[in-house]
Motif scaffolding. Sequence first.
Motif, PDB file in Angstrom:
ATOM      1  N   PHE A  46     -45.034 -51.967 -71.164  1.00  0.00           N
ATOM      2  CA  PHE A  46     -44.592 -50.864 -72.019  1.00  0.00           C
ATOM      3  C   PHE A  46     -44.929 -49.530 -71.381  1.00  0.00           C
ATOM      4  CE2 PHE A  46     -45.130 -53.580 -76.109  1.00  0.00           C
ATOM      5  CZ  PHE A  46     -43.850 -54.076 -75.965  1.00  0.00           C
ATOM      6  N   GLY A  47     -46.121 -49.422 -70.798  1.00  0.00           N
ATOM      7  CA  GLY A  47     -46.537 -48.180 -70.161  1.00  0.00           C
ATOM      8  C   GLY A  47     -45.630 -47.801 -69.006  1.00  0.00           C
ATOM      9  N   ILE A  48     -45.292 -48.773 -68.177  1.00  0.00           N
ATOM     10  CA  ILE A  48     -44.402 -48.503 -67.045  1.00  0.00           C
ATOM     11  C   ILE A  48     -43.014 -48.106 -67.534  1.00  0.00           C
ATOM     12  CG2 ILE A  48     -43.207 -49.604 -65.097  1.00  0.00           C
ATOM     13  CD1 ILE A  48     -45.848 -51.203 -64.644  1.00  0.00           C
ATOM     14  N   ILE A  49     -42.519 -48.805 -68.541  1.00  0.00           N
ATOM     15  CA  ILE A  49     -41.198 -48.477 -69.100  1.00  0.00           C
ATOM     16  C   ILE A  49     -41.195 -47.048 -69.636  1.00  0.00           C
ATOM     17  CG2 ILE A  49     -39.616 -48.975 -71.015  1.00  0.00           C
ATOM     18  CD1 ILE A  49     -40.294 -51.973 -70.553  1.00  0.00           C
ATOM     19  N   LEU A  50     -42.243 -46.665 -70.390  1.00  0.00           N
ATOM     20  CA  LEU A  50     -42.305 -45.309 -70.921  1.00  0.00           C
ATOM     21  C   LEU A  50     -42.433 -44.274 -69.815  1.00  0.00           C
ATOM     22  CD1 LEU A  50     -44.535 -45.763 -74.089  1.00  0.00           C
ATOM     23  CD2 LEU A  50     -42.087 -45.315 -73.989  1.00  0.00           C
ATOM     24  N   LEU A  51     -43.217 -44.578 -68.818  1.00  0.00           N
ATOM     25  CA  LEU A  51     -43.391 -43.655 -67.698  1.00  0.00           C
ATOM     26  C   LEU A  51     -42.064 -43.436 -66.964  1.00  0.00           C
ATOM     27  CD1 LEU A  51     -45.564 -41.991 -66.314  1.00  0.00           C
ATOM     28  CD2 LEU A  51     -46.083 -43.957 -64.889  1.00  0.00           C
ATOM     29  N   ALA A  81     -39.012 -44.012 -68.216  1.00  0.00           N
ATOM     30  CA  ALA A  81     -38.074 -43.360 -69.138  1.00  0.00           C
ATOM     31  C   ALA A  81     -38.369 -41.867 -69.260  1.00  0.00           C
ATOM     32  CB  ALA A  81     -38.137 -44.029 -70.517  1.00  0.00           C
ATOM     33  N   GLY A  82     -39.638 -41.505 -69.375  1.00  0.00           N
ATOM     34  CA  GLY A  82     -40.003 -40.095 -69.464  1.00  0.00           C
ATOM     35  C   GLY A  82     -39.653 -39.337 -68.205  1.00  0.00           C
ATOM     36  N   THR A  83     -39.890 -39.962 -67.055  1.00  0.00           N
ATOM     37  CA  THR A  83     -39.561 -39.323 -65.774  1.00  0.00           C
ATOM     38  C   THR A  83     -38.054 -39.110 -65.650  1.00  0.00           C
ATOM     39  OG1 THR A  83     -41.481 -40.385 -64.757  1.00  0.00           O
ATOM     40  CG2 THR A  83     -39.796 -39.538 -63.272  1.00  0.00           C
ATOM     41  N   ARG A  84     -37.281 -40.123 -66.006  1.00  0.00           N
ATOM     42  CA  ARG A  84     -35.812 -39.988 -65.947  1.00  0.00           C
ATOM     43  C   ARG A  84     -35.320 -38.927 -66.918  1.00  0.00           C
ATOM     44  NH1 ARG A  84     -32.367 -45.114 -65.689  1.00  0.00           N
ATOM     45  NH2 ARG A  84     -30.975 -43.583 -64.784  1.00  0.00           N
ATOM     46  N   SER A  85     -35.913 -38.883 -68.098  1.00  0.00           N
ATOM     47  CA  SER A  85     -35.526 -37.868 -69.074  1.00  0.00           C
ATOM     48  C   SER A  85     -35.852 -36.470 -68.564  1.00  0.00           C
ATOM     49  CB  SER A  85     -36.241 -38.134 -70.401  1.00  0.00           C
ATOM     50  OG  SER A  85     -35.919 -37.146 -71.341  1.00  0.00           O
ATOM     51  N   LEU A  86     -37.018 -36.318 -67.962  1.00  0.00           N
ATOM     52  CA  LEU A  86     -37.408 -35.025 -67.404  1.00  0.00           C
ATOM     53  C   LEU A  86     -36.460 -34.623 -66.271  1.00  0.00           C
ATOM     54  CD1 LEU A  86     -39.453 -32.700 -67.404  1.00  0.00           C
ATOM     55  CD2 LEU A  86     -40.810 -34.029 -65.779  1.00  0.00           C
ATOM     56  N   GLU A  87     -36.139 -35.553 -65.398  1.00  0.00           N
ATOM     57  CA  GLU A  87     -35.197 -35.275 -64.310  1.00  0.00           C
ATOM     58  C   GLU A  87     -33.840 -34.855 -64.851  1.00  0.00           C
ATOM     59  OE1 GLU A  87     -35.087 -38.920 -62.102  1.00  0.00           O
ATOM     60  OE2 GLU A  87     -36.786 -38.347 -60.832  1.00  0.00           O
ATOM     61  N   ASN A  88     -33.321 -35.571 -65.846  1.00  0.00           N
ATOM     62  CA  ASN A  88     -32.025 -35.240 -66.432  1.00  0.00           C
ATOM     63  C   ASN A  88     -32.047 -33.874 -67.110  1.00  0.00           C
ATOM     64  OD1 ASN A  88     -30.749 -37.585 -65.582  1.00  0.00           O
ATOM     65  ND2 ASN A  88     -31.300 -38.707 -67.426  1.00  0.00           N
ATOM     66  N   THR A  89     -33.129 -33.601 -67.835  1.00  0.00           N
ATOM     67  CA  THR A  89     -33.241 -32.315 -68.509  1.00  0.00           C
ATOM     68  C   THR A  89     -33.281 -31.172 -67.503  1.00  0.00           C
ATOM     69  OG1 THR A  89     -34.395 -33.328 -70.379  1.00  0.00           O
ATOM     70  CG2 THR A  89     -34.647 -30.952 -70.106  1.00  0.00           C
ATOM     71  N   ALA A 107     -42.307 -35.058 -71.298  1.00  0.00           N
ATOM     72  CA  ALA A 107     -43.706 -35.053 -70.849  1.00  0.00           C
ATOM     73  C   ALA A 107     -44.571 -35.886 -71.790  1.00  0.00           C
ATOM     74  CB  ALA A 107     -44.220 -33.616 -70.766  1.00  0.00           C
ATOM     75  N   LEU A 108     -44.307 -35.819 -73.080  1.00  0.00           N
ATOM     76  CA  LEU A 108     -45.063 -36.597 -74.058  1.00  0.00           C
ATOM     77  C   LEU A 108     -44.852 -38.098 -73.836  1.00  0.00           C
ATOM     78  CD1 LEU A 108     -46.879 -36.580 -76.564  1.00  0.00           C
ATOM     79  CD2 LEU A 108     -44.804 -36.515 -77.938  1.00  0.00           C
ATOM     80  N   VAL A 109     -43.614 -38.496 -73.594  1.00  0.00           N
ATOM     81  CA  VAL A 109     -43.314 -39.911 -73.335  1.00  0.00           C
ATOM     82  C   VAL A 109     -44.044 -40.367 -72.075  1.00  0.00           C
ATOM     83  CG1 VAL A 109     -41.468 -41.522 -72.689  1.00  0.00           C
ATOM     84  CG2 VAL A 109     -41.123 -39.929 -74.572  1.00  0.00           C
ATOM     85  N   MET A 110     -44.045 -39.522 -71.046  1.00  0.00           N
ATOM     86  CA  MET A 110     -44.745 -39.864 -69.806  1.00  0.00           C
ATOM     87  C   MET A 110     -46.254 -39.988 -70.047  1.00  0.00           C
ATOM     88  SD  MET A 110     -42.588 -37.412 -67.209  1.00  0.00           S
ATOM     89  CE  MET A 110     -43.765 -37.526 -65.891  1.00  0.00           C
ATOM     90  N   LEU A 111     -46.821 -39.087 -70.851  1.00  0.00           N
ATOM     91  CA  LEU A 111     -48.253 -39.154 -71.145  1.00  0.00           C
ATOM     92  C   LEU A 111     -48.610 -40.425 -71.909  1.00  0.00           C
ATOM     93  CD1 LEU A 111     -49.157 -35.460 -72.054  1.00  0.00           C
ATOM     94  CD2 LEU A 111     -49.980 -36.808 -70.109  1.00  0.00           C
ATOM     95  N   VAL A 112     -47.771 -40.803 -72.857  1.00  0.00           N
ATOM     96  CA  VAL A 112     -48.015 -42.040 -73.600  1.00  0.00           C
ATOM     97  C   VAL A 112     -47.942 -43.232 -72.643  1.00  0.00           C
ATOM     98  CG1 VAL A 112     -47.100 -43.577 -75.391  1.00  0.00           C
ATOM     99  CG2 VAL A 112     -47.268 -41.128 -75.827  1.00  0.00           C
ATOM    100  N   GLY A 113     -46.992 -43.217 -71.715  1.00  0.00           N
ATOM    101  CA  GLY A 113     -46.894 -44.289 -70.725  1.00  0.00           C
ATOM    102  C   GLY A 113     -48.145 -44.384 -69.869  1.00  0.00           C
TER     103      GLY A 113
END
Length: 171
Positions: free
Chosen positions: A90-95, A97-105, A124-130
């Motif tokens: 789950f942590g890797i998936i969130l990390l 996903a957060g990175t991809r979201s940040l890149e897209n944004t 950033a919050l999603v990445m921190l949770v990951g």
Amino acid sequence: MRENKLIIACVSLLLGILFIVNPGGSGKVIAVIAGCVVLITGIANFIRRLASDEAEQMANGSLQGIIIVILGIFMLTHVSTIIALLSYIFGIILLVAGTRSLENTLRLRREGLEDRNWNILLAALVMLVGVFMLFVPHGTVNVAIFIVGVILVIYGAAELYYFYKKNPGNS
């Protein structure tokens, strides 16, 4: 088709409530079910390959079935390890996903299509949770299961609402 939606909604609601009320026990149940599925798959694979006529396929498939059976037994005898592994996954998936979201944004921002900062904050919050789930695996699995439970309850309740709204004669 409508009955399937009703069954899925009820199962989602019940599983969600179970996950909310007892996330730790639910994690163990999920790990045991996964172990049973892997074990049964390995046994079925082994038996199917033994019944095969081709010698090479029988030998390779039998070895694969034995390895899957051993993996299933390991999963059933090391439930806490499997739960910790789920947290890492789950942590890797969130990390990711957060990175991809940040890149897209940031890409959309450079192109002038996005100007809201809350998307960056959310990524950033999603990445921190990951990252947190990677470093504190045992406690975070229960939180993740609880959150999934809340989502399942909301989904199940919404599906039941729409089912009975579309079919008022069913009540």
